[in-house]
Scaffold this motif. Sequence first.
Motif, PDB file in Angstrom:
ATOM      1  N   ALA A   1       0.883  -1.249   0.009  1.00 44.56           N
ATOM      2  CA  ALA A   1       0.049  -0.075   0.201  1.00 44.56           C
ATOM      3  C   ALA A   1       0.805   1.197  -0.080  1.00 44.56           C
ATOM      4  O   ALA A   1       1.947   1.113   0.518  1.00 44.56           O
ATOM      5  CB  ALA A   1      -0.903  -0.035   1.245  1.00 44.56           C
ATOM      6  N   PRO A   2       0.422   2.412  -0.714  1.00 42.90           N
ATOM      7  CA  PRO A   2       1.257   3.619  -0.612  1.00 42.90           C
ATOM      8  C   PRO A   2       1.257   4.428   0.578  1.00 42.90           C
ATOM      9  O   PRO A   2       2.335   5.085   0.841  1.00 42.90           O
ATOM     10  CB  PRO A   2       0.488   4.445  -1.765  1.00 42.90           C
ATOM     11  N   THR A   3       0.451   4.027   1.618  1.00 45.88           N
ATOM     12  CA  THR A   3       0.782   4.763   2.686  1.00 45.88           C
ATOM     13  C   THR A   3       1.203   4.044   3.939  1.00 45.88           C
ATOM     14  O   THR A   3       0.898   2.730   3.821  1.00 45.88           O
ATOM     15  CB  THR A   3      -0.625   5.630   3.119  1.00 45.88           C
ATOM     16  N   LEU A   4       1.954   4.430   4.843  1.00 48.43           N
ATOM     17  CA  LEU A   4       2.302   3.634   6.105  1.00 48.43           C
ATOM     18  C   LEU A   4       1.054   3.134   6.699  1.00 48.43           C
ATOM     19  O   LEU A   4       0.888   2.175   7.287  1.00 48.43           O
ATOM     20  CB  LEU A   4       3.164   4.422   6.670  1.00 48.43           C
ATOM     21  N   ALA A   5       0.008   4.125   6.848  1.00 50.63           N
ATOM     22  CA  ALA A   5      -1.005   3.720   7.905  1.00 50.63           C
ATOM     23  C   ALA A   5      -1.772   2.428   7.247  1.00 50.63           C
ATOM     24  O   ALA A   5      -1.916   1.651   7.760  1.00 50.63           O
ATOM     25  CB  ALA A   5      -2.088   4.765   7.978  1.00 50.63           C
TER      26      ALA A   5
ATOM     27  N   ARG B   1      -0.474   0.326   5.301  1.00 50.27           N
ATOM     28  CA  ARG B   1       0.630  -1.130   5.415  1.00 50.27           C
ATOM     29  C   ARG B   1       0.536  -1.681   6.687  1.00 50.27           C
ATOM     30  O   ARG B   1       0.395  -2.601   7.056  1.00 50.27           O
ATOM     31  CB  ARG B   1       1.950  -0.586   4.952  1.00 50.27           C
ATOM     32  N   VAL B   2       0.369  -0.791   7.704  1.00 52.87           N
ATOM     33  CA  VAL B   2       0.664  -1.160   9.153  1.00 52.87           C
ATOM     34  C   VAL B   2      -0.535  -1.660   9.630  1.00 52.87           C
ATOM     35  O   VAL B   2      -0.685  -2.813  10.226  1.00 52.87           O
ATOM     36  CB  VAL B   2       0.985   0.061  10.000  1.00 52.87           C
ATOM     37  N   LEU B   3      -1.730  -1.124   9.380  1.00 46.88           N
ATOM     38  CA  LEU B   3      -3.189  -1.874   9.785  1.00 46.88           C
ATOM     39  C   LEU B   3      -3.513  -3.021   8.974  1.00 46.88           C
ATOM     40  O   LEU B   3      -3.711  -4.044   9.669  1.00 46.88           O
ATOM     41  CB  LEU B   3      -4.047  -0.585   9.722  1.00 46.88           C
ATOM     42  N   ASP B   4      -2.949  -2.979   7.644  1.00 40.32           N
ATOM     43  CA  ASP B   4      -3.646  -4.119   6.874  1.00 40.32           C
ATOM     44  C   ASP B   4      -2.456  -5.500   7.084  1.00 40.32           C
ATOM     45  O   ASP B   4      -3.096  -6.676   7.420  1.00 40.32           O
ATOM     46  CB  ASP B   4      -3.272  -3.852   5.379  1.00 40.32           C
TER      47      ASP B   4
ATOM     48  N   TYR C   1      -1.645 -10.391  10.415  1.00 38.44           N
ATOM     49  CA  TYR C   1      -0.680 -11.024  10.984  1.00 38.44           C
ATOM     50  C   TYR C   1       0.489 -11.946  10.028  1.00 38.44           C
ATOM     51  O   TYR C   1       0.534 -13.073  10.377  1.00 38.44           O
ATOM     52  CB  TYR C   1      -1.085 -11.989  12.085  1.00 38.44           C
ATOM     53  N   MET C   2       0.959 -11.041   9.037  1.00 31.42           N
ATOM     54  CA  MET C   2       1.691 -11.573   8.203  1.00 31.42           C
ATOM     55  C   MET C   2       3.161 -11.546   8.963  1.00 31.42           C
ATOM     56  O   MET C   2       3.795 -10.677   9.433  1.00 31.42           O
ATOM     57  CB  MET C   2       2.048 -10.967   6.878  1.00 31.42           C
TER      58      MET C   2
ATOM     59  N   PHE D   1       8.127  -5.324  16.243  1.00 32.05           N
ATOM     60  CA  PHE D   1       9.046  -5.716  15.081  1.00 32.05           C
ATOM     61  C   PHE D   1       8.461  -5.929  13.896  1.00 32.05           C
ATOM     62  O   PHE D   1       8.671  -5.223  12.950  1.00 32.05           O
ATOM     63  CB  PHE D   1       9.662  -7.228  15.663  1.00 32.05           C
ATOM     64  N   ALA D   2       7.094  -6.348  13.977  1.00 30.62           N
ATOM     65  CA  ALA D   2       6.286  -6.569  12.701  1.00 30.62           C
ATOM     66  C   ALA D   2       5.792  -5.148  12.197  1.00 30.62           C
ATOM     67  O   ALA D   2       6.102  -4.786  10.918  1.00 30.62           O
ATOM     68  CB  ALA D   2       5.213  -7.474  12.821  1.00 30.62           C
ATOM     69  N   MET D   3       5.403  -4.476  12.949  1.00 33.19           N
ATOM     70  CA  MET D   3       5.015  -3.073  12.469  1.00 33.19           C
ATOM     71  C   MET D   3       6.130  -2.128  12.109  1.00 33.19           C
ATOM     72  O   MET D   3       5.756  -1.343  11.265  1.00 33.19           O
ATOM     73  CB  MET D   3       4.010  -2.488  13.488  1.00 33.19           C
ATOM     74  N   ARG D   4       7.038  -2.042  12.970  1.00 31.42           N
ATOM     75  CA  ARG D   4       8.455  -1.162  12.514  1.00 31.42           C
ATOM     76  C   ARG D   4       8.825  -1.612  10.996  1.00 31.42           C
ATOM     77  O   ARG D   4       9.009  -0.763  10.506  1.00 31.42           O
ATOM     78  CB  ARG D   4       9.400  -1.324  13.592  1.00 31.42           C
ATOM     79  N   THR D   5       8.767  -2.943  10.775  1.00 30.82           N
ATOM     80  CA  THR D   5       9.108  -3.227   9.574  1.00 30.82           C
ATOM     81  C   THR D   5       8.459  -2.627   8.351  1.00 30.82           C
ATOM     82  O   THR D   5       8.793  -2.020   7.347  1.00 30.82           O
ATOM     83  CB  THR D   5       9.042  -4.790   9.390  1.00 30.82           C
ATOM     84  N   LEU D   6       7.001  -2.823   8.609  1.00 32.50           N
ATOM     85  CA  LEU D   6       6.067  -1.969   7.754  1.00 32.50           C
ATOM     86  C   LEU D   6       6.210  -0.559   7.448  1.00 32.50           C
ATOM     87  O   LEU D   6       5.789  -0.026   6.588  1.00 32.50           O
ATOM     88  CB  LEU D   6       4.716  -2.460   8.135  1.00 32.50           C
ATOM     89  N   THR D   7       6.876   0.060   8.527  1.00 29.00           N
ATOM     90  CA  THR D   7       6.968   1.576   8.302  1.00 29.00           C
ATOM     91  C   THR D   7       8.214   1.950   7.619  1.00 29.00           C
ATOM     92  O   THR D   7       8.530   2.913   7.220  1.00 29.00           O
ATOM     93  CB  THR D   7       6.907   2.250   9.855  1.00 29.00           C
TER      94      THR D   7
END
Length: 393
Positions: free
Chosen positions: A168-172, A174-177, A182-183, A217-223
């Motif tokens: 997704a183009p936005t961080l929001a 990506r993080v929420l999706d 829980y990938m 760890f997972a969410m920071r990766t997505l940011t």
Amino acid sequence: MLKAEMVSPLLTLLMPLKGRHLFTLRFLWQANKSALPYRIIIADGEVHPLLAGLLEDPATFPNLTIEFIRYPDDTSFSRFYQKMADAAARVRTPFVMMVDNDDFVMPSGVERCIEFMTTHNEYVSCGGGVAGFALDKDNNSTLANLTGPFNRITYRYSQNYHSRDLAAPTLAERVLDGYANYMTTYYNVFRSAAMTTICRECAEMDFSDLEVHESYFAMRTLTLGKVRSSASCISYFRQYGTSMGSAFKKDWVHHLLHSRFTSDIDHMVNRISSEVAEADGIDPAPIAGEIRELFARGLRINLARRYSPPPRLERFKQHARGVAPQWLRKQYSQRRRAVRQERENLFSNLRADGADDNYLAAFRSELAAIEDTLTGTEFSSFVSRYAPALSTA
């Protein structure tokens, strides 16, 4: 001992250790047999002199490039985070992959992840599928769960390991999706700078709860960038029943009262929402609220699994294990009859998800090599020399 002439210019395998010494020998035996062309950094937080001597001797695994680092014992989460921050900062290759010593790396899948990352700079992490396996085990053997034929093979280790492309183009978004689905990203190939950043921040934030740490760890990766998991290959083969167990010394209530659980969540939510808000130009408060709710949903599920009364069938199984352990072992051993079908399902699922003939042939060869290690006499003979000293440590 580091043999610089063998170092791959692309990937480092980063292995944190705390005990399970015989599994370390199994992982490295298989990697040496396959002549993995990757640099391996072993961050040992429970050093055993015999194992350390073996790993520091380049003659033990001559086909590998190993940097073995002795750290103080992992007597706390803080020590573990500090160890990982230091080890990650030592990586000198463009990519890094976290591995556990009781699992196996599948090079054919890893190479596809590396190829993808080299041509897609906007991605910070890429993985193949994480398959699962269990072994037939003889409880009277010192090599129980270490060697033996497959008793179970799964296409995905669990339902949380399904493959996604989080682009997704936005961080929001990506993080929420990504977090809502829980990938799992832990066993992906990462850009080394991203792994160093995440490990350093985890040490700085010093989480007292491992589940909060894993969520961060997972969410920071997505940011930090886009994240991909390909369904058309397997990059990691994870064993059932060999994990270190719960991080809770007693129960979750005891953990709650003796940890910084709520402040850990505050730190995680504030940091991630701030990163998202700054990048997307939005108010951090709404995204912070959504992250809290996502974490709460997952926490409710986990607590229910741990503490709700087990279903009637599971209660029967628990009772049966107590009154007829020999009978049950025999029944479980008979599950091997289903492994052939599970293996066929694994390959048919890969093909359905886009795996080509060349990849399937390479993966089949790697799987056969692992089975040879698990069931052949060569590894068993090697590890049996050290099992008396290492299995009781």
